[in-house]
Motif scaffolding. Structure first.
Motif, PDB file in Angstrom:
ATOM      1  N   SER A 133       0.842  -1.193   0.000  1.00  0.00           N
ATOM      2  CA  SER A 133       0.000   0.000   0.000  1.00  0.00           C
ATOM      3  C   SER A 133       0.881   1.249   0.000  1.00  0.00           C
ATOM      4  CB  SER A 133      -0.901   0.012   1.234  1.00  0.00           C
ATOM      5  OG  SER A 133      -0.113   0.222   2.400  1.00  0.00           O
ATOM      6  N   ARG A 134       0.278   2.361  -0.329  1.00  0.00           N
ATOM      7  CA  ARG A 134       1.003   3.639  -0.325  1.00  0.00           C
ATOM      8  C   ARG A 134       1.535   3.937   1.076  1.00  0.00           C
ATOM      9  NH1 ARG A 134       1.455   8.091  -4.073  1.00  0.00           N
ATOM     10  NH2 ARG A 134       2.638   9.613  -2.915  1.00  0.00           N
ATOM     11  N   GLU A 135       0.756   3.629   2.095  1.00  0.00           N
ATOM     12  CA  GLU A 135       1.168   3.865   3.484  1.00  0.00           C
ATOM     13  C   GLU A 135       2.395   3.028   3.844  1.00  0.00           C
ATOM     14  OE1 GLU A 135      -2.118   3.062   2.680  1.00  0.00           O
ATOM     15  OE2 GLU A 135      -2.674   5.182   2.641  1.00  0.00           O
ATOM     16  N   GLU A 136       2.415   1.783   3.384  1.00  0.00           N
ATOM     17  CA  GLU A 136       3.579   0.923   3.647  1.00  0.00           C
ATOM     18  C   GLU A 136       4.821   1.490   2.959  1.00  0.00           C
ATOM     19  OE1 GLU A 136       2.128  -3.603   4.092  1.00  0.00           O
ATOM     20  OE2 GLU A 136       1.461  -2.624   2.232  1.00  0.00           O
ATOM     21  N   GLU A 157       5.407   4.639   2.181  1.00  0.00           N
ATOM     22  CA  GLU A 157       5.820   5.865   2.858  1.00  0.00           C
ATOM     23  C   GLU A 157       6.561   5.584   4.155  1.00  0.00           C
ATOM     24  OE1 GLU A 157       2.147   8.016   3.093  1.00  0.00           O
ATOM     25  OE2 GLU A 157       2.311   8.720   1.012  1.00  0.00           O
ATOM     26  N   GLY A 158       6.299   4.444   4.778  1.00  0.00           N
ATOM     27  CA  GLY A 158       6.972   4.073   6.007  1.00  0.00           C
ATOM     28  C   GLY A 158       8.321   3.401   5.805  1.00  0.00           C
ATOM     29  N   GLU A 165       3.997   4.383  -7.908  1.00  0.00           N
ATOM     30  CA  GLU A 165       3.889   4.734  -6.492  1.00  0.00           C
ATOM     31  C   GLU A 165       5.253   4.839  -5.833  1.00  0.00           C
ATOM     32  OE1 GLU A 165       1.210   1.834  -4.863  1.00  0.00           O
ATOM     33  OE2 GLU A 165      -0.552   3.023  -5.416  1.00  0.00           O
ATOM     34  N   VAL A 216       6.739   8.293  -4.129  1.00  0.00           N
ATOM     35  CA  VAL A 216       7.210   8.377  -2.746  1.00  0.00           C
ATOM     36  C   VAL A 216       8.669   8.821  -2.715  1.00  0.00           C
ATOM     37  CG1 VAL A 216       7.661   7.044  -0.643  1.00  0.00           C
ATOM     38  CG2 VAL A 216       5.524   6.715  -1.885  1.00  0.00           C
TER      39      VAL A 216
END
Length: 87
Positions: free
Chosen positions: A15-18, A20-21, A72, A76
């Motif tokens: 995911s995008r959140e993963e 970004e982390g 993606e 990022v």
């Protein structure tokens, strides 16, 4: 990191959140792994069974999932701090 062959090149979608982390180095490694994916099913020597066993993973550059994952990661990375190199 070795390129691997066939289904060992498959990557799990994130995911995008993963993304970004993840640290920048890990993002660069993922970008490299995405570039190592097979171009197209027609040009690979994998059996239908092998391809079916990794159907939930990203394996071919011709798939929309690969294009989305590649874009993606690039997005990022573009938001990360860059260091200017001095000659």
């Amino acid at each position: 990191m070795k390129k691997g062959m066939g289904i060992s090149r498959a990557l799990a979608p994130l995911s995008r959140e993963e993304l970004e982390g993840m640290p920048t180095g890990a993002l660069l490694a993922r970008l490299k792994r995405l570039r190592w994916c097979e171009d197209d099913l027609e040009w690979c020597d994998m059996t239908e069974g092998e391809v079916a066993s990794v159907s939930h993973l990203i394996l071919f550059k011709s798939e929309p999932a690969w294009k989305r994952a590649y874009a993606e990661v690039k997005e990022v990375l573009a938001l990360r701090e860059h260091l200017d190199r001095k000659p």
